[in-house]
Motif scaffolding. Structure first.
Motif, short mmCIF file in Angstrom:
data_model
loop_
_atom_site.label_atom_id
_atom_site.label_comp_id
_atom_site.label_asym_id
_atom_site.label_seq_id
_atom_site.Cartn_x
_atom_site.Cartn_y
_atom_site.Cartn_z
N ALA A 151 0.84 -1.19 0.00
CA ALA A 151 0.00 0.00 0.00
C ALA A 151 0.87 1.24 0.00
O ALA A 151 2.04 1.21 0.38
CB ALA A 151 -0.92 -0.01 1.22
N GLY A 152 0.28 2.37 -0.42
CA GLY A 152 1.00 3.63 -0.40
C GLY A 152 1.29 4.15 -1.79
O GLY A 152 0.97 3.52 -2.80
N SER A 153 1.91 5.32 -1.84
CA SER A 153 2.24 5.97 -3.10
C SER A 153 3.57 5.45 -3.64
O SER A 153 4.46 5.04 -2.88
CB SER A 153 2.32 7.48 -2.91
N HIS A 154 3.69 5.47 -4.95
CA HIS A 154 4.90 5.02 -5.60
C HIS A 154 5.34 6.03 -6.65
O HIS A 154 4.54 6.81 -7.16
CB HIS A 154 4.69 3.66 -6.29
N TYR A 155 6.62 6.01 -7.00
CA TYR A 155 7.14 6.80 -8.10
C TYR A 155 8.32 6.06 -8.70
O TYR A 155 8.77 5.03 -8.17
CB TYR A 155 7.55 8.21 -7.64
N VAL A 175 14.00 2.45 -11.62
CA VAL A 175 13.65 1.79 -10.36
C VAL A 175 12.30 2.29 -9.87
O VAL A 175 11.97 3.47 -10.05
CB VAL A 175 14.73 2.02 -9.28
N ILE A 176 11.51 1.39 -9.29
CA ILE A 176 10.20 1.71 -8.75
C ILE A 176 10.34 1.83 -7.24
O ILE A 176 10.82 0.92 -6.56
CB ILE A 176 9.16 0.62 -9.09
N ILE A 177 9.89 2.97 -6.71
CA ILE A 177 10.11 3.31 -5.31
C ILE A 177 8.77 3.49 -4.60
O ILE A 177 7.88 4.17 -5.10
CB ILE A 177 10.93 4.62 -5.18
N ARG A 178 8.63 2.84 -3.43
CA ARG A 178 7.46 3.08 -2.57
C ARG A 178 7.82 4.18 -1.58
O ARG A 178 8.81 4.11 -0.88
CB ARG A 178 7.09 1.80 -1.81
N GLU A 179 6.99 5.21 -1.54
CA GLU A 179 7.26 6.34 -0.65
C GLU A 179 7.18 5.91 0.81
O GLU A 179 6.20 5.30 1.24
CB GLU A 179 6.26 7.48 -0.90
N VAL A 190 16.01 5.31 -1.46
CA VAL A 190 16.35 6.64 -1.94
C VAL A 190 16.60 7.48 -0.69
O VAL A 190 15.73 7.65 0.15
CB VAL A 190 15.22 7.25 -2.78
N ALA A 191 17.83 7.98 -0.56
CA ALA A 191 18.21 8.76 0.62
C ALA A 191 18.51 10.20 0.22
O ALA A 191 19.25 10.44 -0.75
CB ALA A 191 19.43 8.14 1.29
N LEU A 192 17.94 11.13 0.95
CA LEU A 192 18.22 12.54 0.76
C LEU A 192 19.28 12.94 1.78
O LEU A 192 19.07 12.83 2.99
CB LEU A 192 16.94 13.36 0.95
N VAL A 193 20.43 13.41 1.29
CA VAL A 193 21.57 13.74 2.14
C VAL A 193 21.66 15.25 2.31
O VAL A 193 21.75 15.99 1.33
CB VAL A 193 22.88 13.19 1.52
N GLU A 194 21.61 15.68 3.56
CA GLU A 194 21.73 17.10 3.93
C GLU A 194 20.72 17.98 3.18
O GLU A 194 21.00 19.13 2.87
CB GLU A 194 23.15 17.59 3.67
N ASP A 195 19.55 17.40 2.89
CA ASP A 195 18.45 18.12 2.23
C ASP A 195 18.84 18.67 0.86
O ASP A 195 18.15 19.54 0.32
CB ASP A 195 17.95 19.27 3.11
N GLN A 196 19.90 18.15 0.26
CA GLN A 196 20.35 18.71 -1.01
C GLN A 196 20.61 17.67 -2.09
O GLN A 196 20.43 17.95 -3.26
CB GLN A 196 21.65 19.52 -0.79
N CYS A 234 11.63 3.24 -0.54
CA CYS A 234 12.33 1.96 -0.62
C CYS A 234 12.09 1.33 -1.99
O CYS A 234 11.00 1.43 -2.56
CB CYS A 234 11.84 1.01 0.46
N LEU A 235 13.10 0.66 -2.49
CA LEU A 235 13.02 -0.01 -3.79
C LEU A 235 12.06 -1.19 -3.73
O LEU A 235 12.15 -2.03 -2.84
CB LEU A 235 14.42 -0.50 -4.18
N VAL A 236 11.13 -1.26 -4.72
CA VAL A 236 10.21 -2.40 -4.79
C VAL A 236 10.26 -3.10 -6.15
O VAL A 236 9.72 -4.19 -6.30
CB VAL A 236 8.76 -1.98 -4.49
N GLY A 237 10.91 -2.48 -7.13
CA GLY A 237 10.95 -3.10 -8.45
C GLY A 237 11.88 -2.38 -9.38
O GLY A 237 12.42 -1.31 -9.05
N LEU A 238 12.07 -2.96 -10.57
CA LEU A 238 13.01 -2.40 -11.55
C LEU A 238 12.51 -2.71 -12.93
O LEU A 238 12.00 -3.81 -13.20
CB LEU A 238 14.39 -2.99 -11.29
N ILE A 239 12.67 -1.76 -13.84
CA ILE A 239 12.32 -1.94 -15.25
C ILE A 239 13.57 -1.70 -16.08
O ILE A 239 14.25 -0.69 -15.91
CB ILE A 239 11.20 -0.98 -15.68
N ARG A 240 13.86 -2.63 -16.97
CA ARG A 240 15.05 -2.49 -17.82
C ARG A 240 14.65 -2.55 -19.29
O ARG A 240 13.87 -3.41 -19.70
CB ARG A 240 16.05 -3.60 -17.50
#
Length: 242
Positions: A151-155, A175-179, A190-196, A234-240
């Protein structure tokens, strides 16, 4: 060029659409082709869609559009792009039962999971040294519903770099990411480092520090104070694409 099984399935779907006005169920397809499981039907339908013979309609259960037929099934010969013909095959859109918010009536969970969803591709993500934070929609990509079980949003994000190749993630992959804002140790995030800057790495939280670990020995693990790293998904899938 279609394999015999692909051609047999296309002919069966076309015949049932012509006769009943609705596509056959996955169980009927499986029985008609004498396959042992519906996973084989999934693969055949995907192959037909990739070759442009059918189209599955997102968010509509058991809805299949036949885009074209091969000449062996009565389809018109291939025409140059942009050419028109008054006698060529015209696609028919067959809508399945109206879906409910949870699961459509008379549709199996396997069939629901097969349908695709459009996800925004939010630019590129570094699988290497962090790049600028991602904040815009670049384009959209169709994603199989089976990738979105949680469940949840993805991008989606396009991978740039090779630091995750030992995890099977290559430069140019999508890569398919679940928010989510949390992750378990060992998950690829997906990690955001120092907000930048944003990067795709394996996550490890140890005390008051967070390690972002590559999957390529050429890249060193980077360790940050926990208040400098925010999990974006977090990674949930991949398209190549080949």
């Amino acid at each position: 060029m279609l394999t015999k099984k692909q051609l047999d399935l296309l002919e069966f779907i076309h015949t049932r659409l012509q006769r009943d006005g609705v596509p056959p169920s996955f169980d009927e397809m499986k029985d008609a082709l004498d396959l042992r499981s519906k996973s084989g039907i999934h693969r055949l339908i995907t192959a037909l869609e990739e070759r442009g013979f059918i189209r599955r309609l997102a968010h509509r259960a058991r809805a299949i559009e036949i885009v074209k037929l091969p000449e062996s099934l009565g389809g018109a010969p291939s025409a140059p792009t942009g050419a028109s013909s008054g006698t060529g095959f015209k696609p028919r859109v067959i809508n399945g039962p109206h879906p409910s918010p949870s699961q459509p009536a008379n549709v199996t969970a396997d069939e629901v999971m097969l349908h695709t969803r459009e996800l925004p591709v939010m630019g590129k993500i570094a699988a290497g040294v962090p790049i600028e934070a991602i904040s815009h929609v670049d384009h959209h990509v169709a994603v199989p519903g089976a990738m979105l079980r949680n469940a949840g949003s993805h991008y989606a994000l396009e991978v740039k770099g090779d630091s995750m190749i030992d995890a099977g993630i290559n430069n140019g992959d999508v890569v398919i990411i679940r928010e989510t804002q949390t992750a378990d140790n060992g998950e690829i995030v997906v990690a955001l480092v120092e907000d930048q800057e944003a990067t795709l790495k394996r996550f490890h939280h140890n005390g008051t520090s967070i390690a972002l670990e590559a999957a390529n020995p050429a890249y060193e693990t980077r360790v940050y104070p926990e208040d400098q790293v925010k999990v974006q998904g977090c990674l949930v899938g991949l398209i190549r694409t080949y």
